[in-house]
Design a protein around this motif. Structure first.
Motif, PDB file in Angstrom:
ATOM      1  N   THR A  80      -3.147   1.715   4.433  1.00 43.42           N
ATOM      2  CA  THR A  80      -3.744   0.983   5.231  1.00 43.42           C
ATOM      3  C   THR A  80      -5.028   1.929   5.666  1.00 43.42           C
ATOM      4  N   ARG A  81      -6.339   1.200   5.961  1.00 43.58           N
ATOM      5  CA  ARG A  81      -7.213   2.056   6.426  1.00 43.58           C
ATOM      6  C   ARG A  81      -8.052   0.937   7.101  1.00 43.58           C
ATOM      7  N   ILE A  82      -8.391   1.524   8.654  1.00 45.73           N
ATOM      8  CA  ILE A  82      -9.092   0.609   9.695  1.00 45.73           C
ATOM      9  C   ILE A  82     -10.250   1.437   9.919  1.00 45.73           C
ATOM     10  N   TYR A  83     -11.399   0.385  10.037  1.00 50.09           N
ATOM     11  CA  TYR A  83     -12.622   0.692  10.452  1.00 50.09           C
ATOM     12  C   TYR A  83     -13.002  -0.233  11.594  1.00 50.09           C
ATOM     13  N   TYR A  84     -13.760   0.491  12.553  1.00 51.98           N
ATOM     14  CA  TYR A  84     -14.072  -0.399  13.803  1.00 51.98           C
ATOM     15  C   TYR A  84     -15.499  -0.247  14.293  1.00 51.98           C
ATOM     16  N   ASN A  85     -16.274  -1.509  14.016  1.00 52.09           N
ATOM     17  CA  ASN A  85     -17.847  -1.421  14.328  1.00 52.09           C
ATOM     18  C   ASN A  85     -18.272  -0.219  13.176  1.00 52.09           C
ATOM     19  N   GLY A  86     -17.832  -0.218  11.947  1.00 51.49           N
ATOM     20  CA  GLY A  86     -18.301   0.327  11.021  1.00 51.49           C
ATOM     21  C   GLY A  86     -17.954   2.116  10.857  1.00 51.49           C
ATOM     22  N   ALA A  87     -17.316   2.127  11.928  1.00 55.84           N
ATOM     23  CA  ALA A  87     -16.896   3.691  11.922  1.00 55.84           C
ATOM     24  C   ALA A  87     -15.213   3.623  11.480  1.00 55.84           C
ATOM     25  N   TYR A  88     -15.070   5.081  10.529  1.00 56.13           N
ATOM     26  CA  TYR A  88     -13.732   4.948  10.297  1.00 56.13           C
ATOM     27  C   TYR A  88     -12.704   5.167  11.618  1.00 56.13           C
ATOM     28  N   LEU A  89     -11.550   4.624  11.409  1.00 53.90           N
ATOM     29  CA  LEU A  89     -10.701   4.534  12.699  1.00 53.90           C
ATOM     30  C   LEU A  89      -9.448   5.289  12.662  1.00 53.90           C
ATOM     31  N   PHE A  90      -8.739   4.837  11.407  1.00 55.09           N
ATOM     32  CA  PHE A  90      -7.327   5.228  11.020  1.00 55.09           C
ATOM     33  C   PHE A  90      -6.945   4.721   9.728  1.00 55.09           C
ATOM     34  N   HIS A  91      -6.126   5.769   9.329  1.00 56.64           N
ATOM     35  CA  HIS A  91      -5.539   5.638   7.662  1.00 56.64           C
ATOM     36  C   HIS A  91      -4.044   6.183   8.032  1.00 56.64           C
ATOM     37  N   GLU A  92      -3.333   5.274   7.206  1.00 56.26           N
ATOM     38  CA  GLU A  92      -1.793   5.441   7.095  1.00 56.26           C
ATOM     39  C   GLU A  92      -1.099   5.101   5.929  1.00 56.26           C
ATOM     40  N   GLU A  93      -0.204   6.000   5.326  1.00 52.25           N
ATOM     41  CA  GLU A  93       0.318   5.754   4.066  1.00 52.25           C
ATOM     42  C   GLU A  93       1.814   5.741   4.583  1.00 52.25           C
ATOM     43  N   LYS A  94       2.638   4.577   4.267  1.00 55.04           N
ATOM     44  CA  LYS A  94       3.937   4.425   4.590  1.00 55.04           C
ATOM     45  C   LYS A  94       4.851   3.814   3.472  1.00 55.04           C
ATOM     46  N   THR A  95       5.971   4.470   3.444  1.00 53.55           N
ATOM     47  CA  THR A  95       6.669   3.968   2.299  1.00 53.55           C
ATOM     48  C   THR A  95       7.692   2.709   2.926  1.00 53.55           C
ATOM     49  N   LEU A  96       7.453   1.597   2.134  1.00 52.08           N
ATOM     50  CA  LEU A  96       8.489   0.399   2.592  1.00 52.08           C
ATOM     51  C   LEU A  96       9.623   0.340   1.809  1.00 52.08           C
ATOM     52  N   CYS A  97       9.712   0.716   0.784  1.00 52.29           N
ATOM     53  CA  CYS A  97      11.016   0.507  -0.391  1.00 52.29           C
ATOM     54  C   CYS A  97      11.067   1.687  -1.043  1.00 52.29           C
ATOM     55  N   GLU A  98      12.430   2.144  -0.955  1.00 46.34           N
ATOM     56  CA  GLU A  98      12.868   3.398  -1.652  1.00 46.34           C
ATOM     57  C   GLU A  98      14.026   2.981  -2.595  1.00 46.34           C
ATOM     58  N   LYS A  99      14.260   3.629  -3.572  1.00 47.76           N
ATOM     59  CA  LYS A  99      15.378   3.069  -4.629  1.00 47.76           C
ATOM     60  C   LYS A  99      16.837   3.307  -3.638  1.00 47.76           C
ATOM     61  N   THR A 100      16.752   4.392  -2.972  1.00 55.77           N
ATOM     62  CA  THR A 100      18.191   4.535  -2.336  1.00 55.77           C
ATOM     63  C   THR A 100      18.236   4.010  -0.895  1.00 55.77           C
ATOM     64  N   ALA A 101      17.121   3.512  -0.238  1.00 52.57           N
ATOM     65  CA  ALA A 101      17.338   3.050   0.893  1.00 52.57           C
ATOM     66  C   ALA A 101      16.092   1.787   1.152  1.00 52.57           C
ATOM     67  N   PRO A 102      16.302   0.627   0.389  1.00 50.90           N
ATOM     68  CA  PRO A 102      15.453  -0.505   0.707  1.00 50.90           C
ATOM     69  C   PRO A 102      15.380  -0.864   2.369  1.00 50.90           C
ATOM     70  N   LYS A 103      14.248  -0.950   2.759  1.00 55.86           N
ATOM     71  CA  LYS A 103      13.956  -1.285   4.210  1.00 55.86           C
ATOM     72  C   LYS A 103      13.750  -2.778   4.322  1.00 55.86           C
ATOM     73  N   LEU A 104      13.139  -3.360   3.415  1.00 56.28           N
ATOM     74  CA  LEU A 104      12.921  -4.740   3.394  1.00 56.28           C
ATOM     75  C   LEU A 104      13.571  -5.673   2.392  1.00 56.28           C
ATOM     76  N   SER A 105      13.652  -6.988   2.558  1.00 53.51           N
ATOM     77  CA  SER A 105      14.356  -8.020   1.749  1.00 53.51           C
ATOM     78  C   SER A 105      13.879  -7.969   0.325  1.00 53.51           C
ATOM     79  N   PHE A 106      12.642  -7.738   0.177  1.00 50.34           N
ATOM     80  CA  PHE A 106      12.005  -7.922  -1.306  1.00 50.34           C
ATOM     81  C   PHE A 106      12.105  -6.520  -2.045  1.00 50.34           C
ATOM     82  N   CYS A 107      12.555  -5.746  -1.394  1.00 50.90           N
ATOM     83  CA  CYS A 107      12.733  -4.406  -2.129  1.00 50.90           C
ATOM     84  C   CYS A 107      13.566  -4.445  -3.453  1.00 50.90           C
ATOM     85  N   GLY A 108      13.129  -4.133  -4.549  1.00 50.63           N
ATOM     86  CA  GLY A 108      14.047  -4.407  -5.856  1.00 50.63           C
ATOM     87  C   GLY A 108      13.723  -5.617  -6.655  1.00 50.63           C
TER      88      GLY A 108
END
Length: 160
Positions: A80-108
């Motif tokens: 995810t990247r977020i810009y506010y009024n044209g200026a770079y504000l925020f960047h995040e990379e996050k794991t939602l699903c892993e083979k050993t620990a699915p966090k969400l119902s659609f993993c797999g």
């Protein structure tokens, strides 16, 4: 006659048409808030909605994202990247699903299956400050293939 119809249908599906990109979709529009998005995946569109349509973030917002998978998702990450009024504000990379620990119902889920994310979201601040927000979202699987991709634009207009 059936063969002609099949050949015509296949050629219609495979031939490049007039559309060069996906249309801009309106998520919602009120007097103090507007939200739009466009799929950035050239091969498929996504569906996005949230309710209520408001710049007020004190309450829980129901977010829905729907997509038919073109790839398996044993591992899934969001970029995810977020810009506010044209200026770079925020960047995040996050794991939602892993083979050993699915966090969400659609993993797999597998290629061809329809995935619907339909959950309540709570933000850590009361409202969006006045301005224009541009947000890029990319969901990538274990092979770094795009599972879903969208660019959103939000306009926050405080009441006068």
């Amino acid at each position: 006659m059936k063969i002609f119809t099949i050949v015509l249908t296949i050629s219609w599906l495979l031939c490049p048409g007039e559309m060069k990109e996906w249309p801009t979709h309106t998520i919602c529009k009120t007097k103090d808030f507007e939200a739009y998005y466009k799929s950035c995946d050239p091969l498929q569109d996504v569906g996005i909605s949230f309710n209520p349509c408001s710049r007020n973030l004190k309450q829980h917002i129901i977010a829905k994202i729907g997509v038919t998978l073109r790839q398996d998702i044993n591992l899934l990450s969001i970029n995810t990247r977020i810009y506010y009024n044209g200026a770079y504000l925020f960047h995040e990379e996050k794991t939602l699903c892993e083979k050993t620990a699915p966090k969400l119902s659609f993993c797999g889920k597998r290629k061809g299956e329809f995935v619907l994310y339909n959950h309540s979201v709570k933000f850590g601040f009361p409202s969006l400050p006045k301005g224009e927000y541009f947000i890029t979202l990319e969901l990538l699987n274990e092979n770094n293939y795009i599972v879903a991709c969208a660019n959103a634009t939000l306009y926050s207009h405080p009441p006068v």
